[in-house]
Design an enzyme around this catalytic site. Structure first.
Site, PDB file in Angstrom:
ATOM      1  N   GLU A  46      -0.627  -9.749   0.912  1.00  0.00           N
ATOM      2  CA  GLU A  46      -0.961  -8.734   1.937  1.00  0.00           C
ATOM      3  C   GLU A  46      -2.470  -8.495   1.945  1.00  0.00           C
ATOM      4  OE1 GLU A  46      -0.099  -4.741   0.553  1.00  0.00           O
ATOM      5  OE2 GLU A  46       0.253  -4.008   2.594  1.00  0.00           O
ATOM      6  N   LYS A 123       3.485  -4.764   9.718  1.00  0.00           N
ATOM      7  CA  LYS A 123       4.180  -3.961   8.697  1.00  0.00           C
ATOM      8  C   LYS A 123       4.796  -2.689   9.284  1.00  0.00           C
ATOM      9  CE  LYS A 123       3.159  -2.054   4.074  1.00  0.00           C
ATOM     10  NZ  LYS A 123       2.082  -1.931   3.079  1.00  0.00           N
ATOM     11  N   CYS A 168       4.734  -6.020   1.644  1.00  0.00           N
ATOM     12  CA  CYS A 168       4.632  -5.065   0.535  1.00  0.00           C
ATOM     13  C   CYS A 168       5.733  -4.013   0.511  1.00  0.00           C
ATOM     14  CB  CYS A 168       3.257  -4.419   0.498  1.00  0.00           C
ATOM     15  SG  CYS A 168       2.986  -3.593  -1.088  1.00  0.00           S
TER      16      CYS A 168
HETATM   17  N1  CDT Z   1       0.682  -1.940  -0.111  1.00  0.00           N
HETATM   18  C1  CDT Z   1       1.805  -1.251  -0.331  1.00  0.00           C
HETATM   19  O1  CDT Z   1       2.647  -1.108   0.544  1.00  0.00           O
HETATM   20  N2  CDT Z   1       1.948  -0.731  -1.569  1.00  0.00           N
HETATM   21  C2  CDT Z   1       3.036   0.133  -1.913  1.00  0.00           C
HETATM   22  C3  CDT Z   1       2.552   1.137  -2.893  1.00  0.00           C
HETATM   23  C4  CDT Z   1       3.453   2.297  -2.915  1.00  0.00           C
HETATM   24  S1  CDT Z   1       2.788   3.612  -3.824  1.00  0.00           S
HETATM   25  C5  CDT Z   1       2.042   4.568  -2.606  1.00  0.00           C
HETATM   26  C6  CDT Z   1       4.227  -0.601  -2.504  1.00  0.00           C
HETATM   27  O2  CDT Z   1       5.364  -0.266  -2.138  1.00  0.00           O
HETATM   28  O3  CDT Z   1       4.070  -1.480  -3.348  1.00  0.00           O
END
Ligand code: CDT
Length: 308
Positions: A46, A123, A168
């Site tokens: 990502e 996303k 993500c």
């Molecule tokens: N980039 C991304 O979506 N990261 C999230 C972090 C969550 S904590 C606020 C994840 O689900 O890995």
């Protein structure tokens, strides 16, 4: 047998001052390694071209827009497309997209072996918050810098397989896999930037974070009889640690390749798309076994509602 040798190209940290050109050099080095290992497809993380900028509070639109790409490929990414085309390797990577209408998305693309973009995903599940939060050790401002994706979860025919993408935080939601599963997906590719520690309380250590990431992807793979390739951006970025744990998961939910470190690293597995058939025609034969008359809440409701 429909085999695709897939490379998961984990990236180590990208600092705030690093140029796109420098990152693309690193992506090219991983692509060359993938070519030597016989890969037909390479998956990057990502927001692969920059540091994970949503951790930083910014107010000036020009400063925010500087993290976004207005064309793909652009000047910085064209060498990656050119080399992928020459090697005949399909690629997928994430970047911040600013559209001609000035809309901002957290996007990933999928190319064919001729480096033509065959799929675009934006996303859907944006974690974090939109205002500065003084209680956090660092910010997670995806809700400030992006709007939720508007393309749903399409799948595309590519390299003689049905492929889909998510990004993500999407990987933690079963609805994401099922949306693609219902279109017969055989390979889901995704990238992530996941902090190693909780920004609010420092709890949830690395081990638990890695476990939840893997649990989500292995369950999604098994329950939809699909390959899943999850690729991290990892290591200490701008003083903030991101977890690694890139994996390739088979359609039975087993991890068949796993990154060992937190730097630039390639994981490789020969993925036979025909291995999806057993699950799709037995326990997860959706047409025979799903009972949609009982699933109404899934799309009509977001939060929890207790019975009266
Ligand atoms: N980039 C991304 O979506 N990261 C999230 C972090 C969550 S904590 C606020 C994840 O689900 O890995």
């Amino acid at each position: 047998m429909r085999e695709i040798v897939v490379g998961g190209a984990q990236l180590g940290p990208i600092q705030r001052a690093d140029s796109r050109a420098a990152v693309v050099e690193r992506m090219l080095a991983l692509l060359e390694r993938a070519a030597k290992e016989g890969c037909g497809m390479v998956v990057y993380p990502e927001l692969a071209l920059t540091t994970f900028f949503p951790r930083h509070w910014m107010e000036e639109q020009a400063e925010i827009d500087a993290w976004f790409e207005t064309e793909m490929p652009g000047d910085a990414t064209r060498p990656l497309f050119d080399r992928a085309r020459a090697l005949g390797i399909a690629i997928s990577f994430g970047y911040a997209e600013r559209t001609p209408e000035d809309r901002h998305f957290n996007t990933s693309i999928l190319t064919d072996r001729a480096a033509r973009i065959v799929g675009t995903y934006r996303k859907v599940h944006l974690p974090g918050h939109s205002e500065y939060d003084a209680d956090r050790a660092f910010q997670h401002l995806e809700k400030r810098y992006f709007e939720p994706g508007d393309l749903g979860f399409p799948v595309w025919r590519n390299l003689d397989a049905w492929m889909g993408m998510c990004i993500c935080n999407d990987r933690r939601w079963p609805e994401v896999y099922r949306e693609m599963g219902l279109q017969g997906v055989e390979l889901i590719v995704l990238g992530y930037n996941t902090p190693s520690v909780n920004s609010q309380n420092g709890a949830e250590g690395l081990e638990q974070r890695l476990y939840h990431s893997e649990l989500s992807m292995t369950a999604g793979a098994y329950q939809n009889a699909t390959w899943v390739v999850g690729v991290a951006k990892a290591g200490e970025e701008d003083g903030h640690p991101l977890m690694a744990g890139s994996i390739i998961v088979d359609p039975n939910g087993y991890v068949v390749a796993r990154a060992e470190g937190e730097g630039d690293e390639l994981i490789v597995h020969a993925c036979d798309m025909d291995r999806c058939t057993f699950g799709k025609t037995t326990i997860f034969d959706f047409a025979r076994h799903r009972r949609t008359e009982h699933y109404g809440r899934i799309t009509s409701q977001t939060g929890v509602v207790h019975p009266e």
